[in-house]
Structure formats: C-alpha cells, structure tokens
Scaffold this motif. Structure first.
Motif, PDB file in Angstrom:
ATOM      1  N   VAL A 168       0.845  -1.187   0.000  1.00  0.00           N
ATOM      2  CA  VAL A 168       0.000   0.000   0.000  1.00  0.00           C
ATOM      3  C   VAL A 168       0.884   1.243   0.000  1.00  0.00           C
ATOM      4  CG1 VAL A 168      -1.840   1.248   1.187  1.00  0.00           C
ATOM      5  CG2 VAL A 168      -1.755  -1.264   1.283  1.00  0.00           C
ATOM      6  N   ALA A 169       0.655   2.136  -0.935  1.00  0.00           N
ATOM      7  CA  ALA A 169       1.437   3.374  -1.024  1.00  0.00           C
ATOM      8  C   ALA A 169       0.920   4.392  -0.027  1.00  0.00           C
ATOM      9  CB  ALA A 169       1.372   3.937  -2.434  1.00  0.00           C
ATOM     10  N   ASP A 170       1.853   5.039   0.674  1.00  0.00           N
ATOM     11  CA  ASP A 170       1.424   6.076   1.600  1.00  0.00           C
ATOM     12  C   ASP A 170       1.033   7.355   0.860  1.00  0.00           C
ATOM     13  OD1 ASP A 170       4.001   6.764   0.808  1.00  0.00           O
ATOM     14  OD2 ASP A 170       4.785   7.040   2.839  1.00  0.00           O
ATOM     15  N   ARG A 231       7.453  -0.276   8.826  1.00  0.00           N
ATOM     16  CA  ARG A 231       7.850   0.863   9.642  1.00  0.00           C
ATOM     17  C   ARG A 231       7.710   2.150   8.838  1.00  0.00           C
ATOM     18  NH1 ARG A 231       9.508  -0.267  14.514  1.00  0.00           N
ATOM     19  NH2 ARG A 231      10.382  -2.310  15.011  1.00  0.00           N
ATOM     20  N   ARG A 232       7.461   3.253   9.540  1.00  0.00           N
ATOM     21  CA  ARG A 232       7.265   4.532   8.880  1.00  0.00           C
ATOM     22  C   ARG A 232       8.559   5.036   8.286  1.00  0.00           C
ATOM     23  NH1 ARG A 232       5.108   9.119  12.672  1.00  0.00           N
ATOM     24  NH2 ARG A 232       7.316   9.626  12.811  1.00  0.00           N
ATOM     25  N   PRO A 233       8.533   5.535   7.063  1.00  0.00           N
ATOM     26  CA  PRO A 233       9.765   5.989   6.400  1.00  0.00           C
ATOM     27  C   PRO A 233      10.135   7.410   6.806  1.00  0.00           C
ATOM     28  CG  PRO A 233       7.921   6.204   4.922  1.00  0.00           C
ATOM     29  CD  PRO A 233       7.373   5.582   6.179  1.00  0.00           C
ATOM     30  N   PRO A 234      11.349   7.820   6.459  1.00  0.00           N
ATOM     31  CA  PRO A 234      11.696   9.235   6.619  1.00  0.00           C
ATOM     32  C   PRO A 234      10.764  10.076   5.751  1.00  0.00           C
ATOM     33  CG  PRO A 234      13.623   7.906   6.054  1.00  0.00           C
ATOM     34  CD  PRO A 234      12.433   7.037   5.858  1.00  0.00           C
ATOM     35  N   ASP A 235      10.538  11.290   6.134  1.00  0.00           N
ATOM     36  CA  ASP A 235       9.566  12.134   5.426  1.00  0.00           C
ATOM     37  C   ASP A 235      10.287  13.085   4.476  1.00  0.00           C
ATOM     38  OD1 ASP A 235       7.170  13.165   4.648  1.00  0.00           O
ATOM     39  OD2 ASP A 235       7.008  14.546   6.326  1.00  0.00           O
ATOM     40  N   GLU A 236      10.800  12.534   3.365  1.00  0.00           N
ATOM     41  CA  GLU A 236      11.445  13.372   2.351  1.00  0.00           C
ATOM     42  C   GLU A 236      10.520  13.535   1.155  1.00  0.00           C
ATOM     43  OE1 GLU A 236      13.914  10.859   3.696  1.00  0.00           O
ATOM     44  OE2 GLU A 236      14.097  12.461   5.142  1.00  0.00           O
ATOM     45  N   ALA A 238      10.903  13.320  -2.104  1.00  0.00           N
ATOM     46  CA  ALA A 238      10.952  12.400  -3.247  1.00  0.00           C
ATOM     47  C   ALA A 238      10.844  10.946  -2.820  1.00  0.00           C
ATOM     48  CB  ALA A 238      12.249  12.616  -4.031  1.00  0.00           C
ATOM     49  N   ARG A 239      10.423  10.703  -1.602  1.00  0.00           N
ATOM     50  CA  ARG A 239      10.359   9.344  -1.083  1.00  0.00           C
ATOM     51  C   ARG A 239       8.951   8.766  -1.211  1.00  0.00           C
ATOM     52  NH1 ARG A 239       6.826   8.149   2.158  1.00  0.00           N
ATOM     53  NH2 ARG A 239       7.331   9.862   3.557  1.00  0.00           N
ATOM     54  N   LEU A 240       8.861   7.502  -1.597  1.00  0.00           N
ATOM     55  CA  LEU A 240       7.587   6.789  -1.657  1.00  0.00           C
ATOM     56  C   LEU A 240       7.636   5.644  -0.666  1.00  0.00           C
ATOM     57  CD1 LEU A 240       4.839   6.073  -3.064  1.00  0.00           C
ATOM     58  CD2 LEU A 240       6.188   4.605  -4.574  1.00  0.00           C
ATOM     59  N   GLY A 241       6.653   5.573   0.218  1.00  0.00           N
ATOM     60  CA  GLY A 241       6.547   4.461   1.148  1.00  0.00           C
ATOM     61  C   GLY A 241       5.593   3.408   0.620  1.00  0.00           C
ATOM     62  N   LEU A 242       6.045   2.164   0.586  1.00  0.00           N
ATOM     63  CA  LEU A 242       5.205   1.033   0.191  1.00  0.00           C
ATOM     64  C   LEU A 242       5.138   0.072   1.370  1.00  0.00           C
ATOM     65  CD1 LEU A 242       6.477   0.345  -3.447  1.00  0.00           C
ATOM     66  CD2 LEU A 242       4.465   1.644  -2.729  1.00  0.00           C
ATOM     67  N   HIS A 243       3.916  -0.230   1.806  1.00  0.00           N
ATOM     68  CA  HIS A 243       3.762  -0.910   3.082  1.00  0.00           C
ATOM     69  C   HIS A 243       2.931  -2.190   2.967  1.00  0.00           C
ATOM     70  CE1 HIS A 243       5.468   2.715   4.727  1.00  0.00           C
ATOM     71  NE2 HIS A 243       4.511   3.428   4.170  1.00  0.00           N
ATOM     72  N   ALA A 276       4.070   2.295  10.225  1.00  0.00           N
ATOM     73  CA  ALA A 276       3.349   2.796   9.052  1.00  0.00           C
ATOM     74  C   ALA A 276       1.870   2.449   9.170  1.00  0.00           C
ATOM     75  CB  ALA A 276       3.935   2.201   7.782  1.00  0.00           C
ATOM     76  N   LEU A 277       1.024   3.449   9.260  1.00  0.00           N
ATOM     77  CA  LEU A 277      -0.405   3.198   9.402  1.00  0.00           C
ATOM     78  C   LEU A 277      -0.991   2.415   8.223  1.00  0.00           C
ATOM     79  CD1 LEU A 277      -2.669   3.677  11.434  1.00  0.00           C
ATOM     80  CD2 LEU A 277      -3.261   5.754  10.174  1.00  0.00           C
ATOM     81  N   PRO A 278      -0.516   2.613   6.963  1.00  0.00           N
ATOM     82  CA  PRO A 278      -1.055   1.794   5.875  1.00  0.00           C
ATOM     83  C   PRO A 278      -0.794   0.298   6.038  1.00  0.00           C
ATOM     84  CG  PRO A 278       0.023   3.739   4.991  1.00  0.00           C
ATOM     85  CD  PRO A 278       0.363   3.690   6.455  1.00  0.00           C
ATOM     86  N   SER A 279       0.130  -0.083   6.951  1.00  0.00           N
ATOM     87  CA  SER A 279       0.388  -1.499   7.188  1.00  0.00           C
ATOM     88  C   SER A 279      -0.612  -2.131   8.146  1.00  0.00           C
ATOM     89  CB  SER A 279       1.803  -1.701   7.747  1.00  0.00           C
ATOM     90  OG  SER A 279       2.776  -1.598   6.729  1.00  0.00           O
ATOM     91  N   LEU A 280      -1.483  -1.328   8.750  1.00  0.00           N
ATOM     92  CA  LEU A 280      -2.471  -1.874   9.674  1.00  0.00           C
ATOM     93  C   LEU A 280      -3.536  -2.651   8.904  1.00  0.00           C
ATOM     94  CD1 LEU A 280      -3.541  -2.062  12.579  1.00  0.00           C
ATOM     95  CD2 LEU A 280      -4.825   0.052  12.151  1.00  0.00           C
ATOM     96  N   ALA A 281      -3.723  -3.918   9.274  1.00  0.00           N
ATOM     97  CA  ALA A 281      -4.680  -4.772   8.574  1.00  0.00           C
ATOM     98  C   ALA A 281      -5.949  -5.017   9.370  1.00  0.00           C
ATOM     99  CB  ALA A 281      -4.041  -6.123   8.232  1.00  0.00           C
ATOM    100  N   ALA A 282      -5.863  -4.976  10.707  1.00  0.00           N
ATOM    101  CA  ALA A 282      -7.038  -5.344  11.493  1.00  0.00           C
ATOM    102  C   ALA A 282      -6.920  -4.859  12.922  1.00  0.00           C
ATOM    103  CB  ALA A 282      -7.226  -6.861  11.479  1.00  0.00           C
TER     104      ALA A 282
END
Length: 377
Positions: A168-170, A231-236, A238-243, A276-282
C-alpha cells in the motif's frame, strides 16, 4: 490456537481496491452501426455489457441510450473498464469533468470501428487500460497504442508492482515522481529489509536502476527512494513508502468509547513507534465490545477489519502485562495484548500495552500480509 474470532468484514482499502462485487468488469460503448457490430463481437469475447444507440439496439441484453454525452457519465464509475468504439475527441470531452483520482478512476480504451487501433486513454496502469488495449488489439488483429512513459521506455511500473505484491502506497502521487526520476536516468535507492519488492525488480531485469539500502542510517535525503517496510519511512519529498498489510492492533476500551478517540489513539501509538499506518490490517478486541458503534466506526475509518474474541480465547494467551482489573470487568487478564497476538498468530509484540484515556493498544506483526479473510475462523 483457540477457535478463531468472530469478525466484521469490509474492504481493506476502499479508496484503492475494486472488486468484482463492487463494480461490473467492463462496458463496451458503440456509436455507429459498424461500431455496434464490433461491439457485439467484443462483448461475446469479453463477457462485457454492451451500450448502443437506441436505434441500433438488436437484442434485449443490449443497453440502449439516447445520447452518449449523458449516458456515459452516468455509467462511468459503475464499471472497472470502458471500451469506447468512437472518436477519441468525443470520449475526451466526456471524460474531463468525470476524473477524480488515478488510483480509482476506471480504465478507458478508445477503439476505432474497424478495430485497427486500441488507444489506452485513461488509467493505463492501475486502471488496467494498457493491458486491455493489448488484449483488444489481439482480438481485433489491430495495434495497441500505449503512451505511458515508463512503458514506452521499458521501465518498471512501480504502481502495478506494488498493487500486485499487496503493498500500500502512503502517497500514491509520488509514483509519478519516481517515474520521472527513472526517465531522467536517476538511480533510485530502495530500502526493502524483508525483500518484498526488490526480488521482483531483480527478476524483471531492473536491478541496475536501483541501489539497495541495507540500513536506515544509509538512507540519503537528497535522492529519490522507495521505502518498503511496515515501519514509517523518513519524510522526504521524493520518497515513496510502500507498506505490507502485516500489522494488527489489539484494542482495549471502555463502553461508549467514540470512534474519534480510537482513531486518534491508533495514530498516536503508531506515530510514537514509527509504524506505518497503511500497514495496519485489522483491529481485535473482546467480544463484549461487539455492540460498540465506536469500534465499528473506527475500523471503517481506518479501512481495516475488526475481530472479536471471547474472554476464554484471550485468557488462554500469555501476555507480558496482565491486568486483574480487566479480569474483573471482562473475564480476561488481557485484552489488547492477547487480541494482537491472536490476530498475528505470534507470541511476541511490536508494541506492548500502551495506555490512553479509557483505551489500551498493543501491536503485533504477522509473518505474512493478510486481512481477516486469512485468519482462522
């Protein structure tokens, strides 16, 4: 393992997940008599719904319309894909006011009435229009017209890879940022400690376009990157978080708790622990809270499933922070920690019991991605 929980089911990511139950697969639109002939051929091949001008309707299954300009907008969001056997300009003029989000807009392919060219017009990647255009070209013996830059340049479509791998992309808008960097010849850094994306990129022959980062300390802020982790990524910029959806949270709460209190507390705990909140499943809690509207509403807001365990199920789990008060109130010494462990099918916790105002939360990590459809019943 005790018998599984009772569950409340919902789509995990309603903003980006489309299912066959939510939307019919495909609509084929024809505007001319010759186009209708081609539309009938495609409908027989694809199992789609066929829309034709009323004067050309020849079968009860064909859905007749008076004016394409009014009929198409009415049906736009009701289908995953649209095939328009029409001039590109006509379709473009209708599409403009309908566009909302590239992650949810349907795929649109324009086809000439001879079937010579299948033009991927909208939703080439996530909407599936590129693949549909190729399929239509094979059926018609024509040519697919694909204009998405990564496809024409032979570069990876990160949005499609992420979707197919259950990541899941943040910030989905940053797929475009990374695509632009790849097109400019920049090398993208990738942090992927659990090897969720990197093996696939390597298998497809794209290893040379990326630089793997072994430790978070090696992450550079001055170059584009993909952070693949729960885990939550650094907040830059040009960064994309995939969780991966691998985190589950156990919840303890008083009666009458509000949805806002729950969601705010979940955000607080995840932020404090760099999860990373997008990693929450249940979410999981005790059966006695099944009738709490706040619990169900919070789960819906977070876009996750919710499971309810009996006191006996929870009591059977060893936890690091048992509570005699909880045992008196709901019949088990642990709610949040035990529920998290049961959901994750593990005996360890990422976050032990954290107390809030009338709330407790614990977080555990599943060994594999999944939602409640994968949990034991």
């Amino acid at each position: 393992m005790p018998a599984g929980p009772s569950t409340s089911r919902r789509s995990l990511n309603a903003a980006t997940t489309r299912t066959a139950m939510e939307q019919p697969a495909m609509a084929v639109w024809a505007l001319t008599a010759r186009g209708c002939d081609l539309g009938r051929r495609l409908t027989a091949e694809l199992g789609s719904s066929l829309f034709v001008p009323q004067k050309y309707a020849a079968h009860p299954t064909e859905r007749a319309f008076q004016h394409f300009a009014s009929a198409f907008p009415e049906q736009f969001s009701r289908f995953q894909h649209h095939v328009c056997i029409a001039a590109t300009g006509i379709v473009v003029r209708c599409l403009g006011p309908l566009l909302r989000d590239k992650t949810t807009d349907p795929g649109v392919v324009v086809l000439d009435q001879e079937g010579r060219f299948a033009v991927s017009l909208l939703g080439g990647h996530l909407g599936g229009a590129n693949d549909l255009a190729r399929r239509l070209a094979r059926i018609c013996g024509g040519q697919a017209v694909i204009t998405t830059a990564t496809d024409t340049a032979g570069l990876p479509a990160l949005d499609l890879l992420a979707r197919d791998l259950g990541l899941v992309a943040d910030r989905p808008e940053r797929f475009a940022t990374l695509a632009a960097a790849l097109l400019d010849g920049e090398r993208i850094q990738i942090f992927d400690p659990d090897s969720l994306l990197w093996p696939r990129l390597s298998e497809l022959g794209f290893a040379g376009l990326f630089k793997t980062i072994g430790e978070p300390i090696s992450w550079r802020k001055d170059i584009p990157g993909v952070w693949v982790s729960w885990r939550r990524p650094p907040d830059e910029q040009a960064r994309l978080g995939l969780h991966p959806r691998r985190l589950v949270a156990g919840l303890g709460c008083h009666r009458g708790v509000s949805a806002t209190s729950i969601t705010d507390f979940v955000h607080e705990v995840f932020d404090a622990n760099r999860l990373a909140l997008p990693s929450l499943a249940a979410l999981g809690t005790v059966q006695a809270r099944h009738g709490e509207p706040g619990v169900h509403s919070a789960a819906a807001t977070l876009g996750v499933d919710v499971a309810f365990f009996s006191p006996e199920q929870l009591q059977a789990v060893w936890t690091p922070n048992p509570s005699e008060a909880a045992a008196r109130l709901v019949g088990t010494k642990s709610v949040c920690e035990a529920a998290a462990m049961l959901l994750a099918e593990t005996d360890t916790l990422v976050v032990t019991k954290t107390k809030g105002a009338a709330l407790t939360l614990a977080v555990a990590l599943r060994s594999r991605p999944g939602d409640l459809r994968d949990f034991p019943e």
